[in-house]
Design an enzyme around this catalytic site. Sequence first.
Site, PDB file in Angstrom:
ATOM      1  CG  HIS A 129     -23.559  -5.914  13.179  1.00 34.57           C
ATOM      2  ND1 HIS A 129     -24.050  -4.846  13.627  1.00 34.57           N
ATOM      3  CD2 HIS A 129     -23.896  -7.071  13.898  1.00 34.57           C
ATOM      4  CE1 HIS A 129     -24.603  -5.156  14.777  1.00 34.57           C
ATOM      5  NE2 HIS A 129     -24.611  -6.564  14.896  1.00 34.57           N
ATOM      6  CG  ASP A 151     -30.158  -8.862  12.207  1.00 33.80           C
ATOM      7  OD1 ASP A 151     -30.931  -9.220  12.915  1.00 33.80           O
ATOM      8  OD2 ASP A 151     -29.169  -7.787  12.400  1.00 33.80           O
ATOM      9  CD  GLU A 155     -33.632 -10.199  16.258  1.00 33.38           C
ATOM     10  OE1 GLU A 155     -34.236  -9.727  15.314  1.00 33.38           O
ATOM     11  OE2 GLU A 155     -32.480  -9.970  16.553  1.00 33.38           O
ATOM     12  CG  ASP A 210     -27.738  -3.214  15.358  1.00 34.71           C
ATOM     13  OD1 ASP A 210     -28.096  -4.319  15.973  1.00 34.71           O
ATOM     14  OD2 ASP A 210     -26.660  -2.661  15.725  1.00 34.71           O
ATOM     15  CG  ASP A 270     -31.718  -5.928  14.850  1.00 35.48           C
ATOM     16  OD1 ASP A 270     -31.860  -7.105  15.125  1.00 35.48           O
ATOM     17  OD2 ASP A 270     -30.574  -5.278  14.658  1.00 35.48           O
ATOM     18  N   GLY A 271     -34.066  -7.024  17.090  1.00 38.18           N
ATOM     19  CA  GLY A 271     -34.379  -6.938  18.234  1.00 38.18           C
ATOM     20  C   GLY A 271     -32.956  -6.800  18.927  1.00 38.18           C
TER      21      GLY A 271
END
Length: 141
Positions: A121, A67, A45, A131, A7-8
């Site tokens: 999420h 994501d 990301e 995240d 994740d970023g």
Amino acid sequence: MIKIYTDGSCLSNPGNGGWAAIINDDGKILKISGSEKSTTNNKMELMAPINALKKIDPNKDIEIYTDSKYVKQGITEWIYKWMKNNWKTSKKENVKNKELWIELYDLTKSLKIEWKWIKAHDGNPINEEVDLLAKKAASLN
């Protein structure tokens, strides 16, 4: 099998950013993260899988969970068109983050990777953790 969650995050876009990855190599867990000032969410990301792939055994099968549709579609679909079109988009504009795309492509081209998009999420505990790690990294700037 190696499973990597990436994740970023950016506190503002552009702004202080962070990236993170959780690498599960047959039960051995490694968590990595980093941050940059004056960056974008898309750059962060991309930095997550780039840095994760530098840490793994290249002889194993790999699943990467992201994501970011930008990352998944970029590396599995768009990049081939960009390379063919001299790093121009379908609108004839320069591809953003070209250097990072080239680095990611170079890292992946000799590996057996299955890229998987996961909804953000949505209750996946590992995705939620990565995240939080990315957001924490972004806040350290």
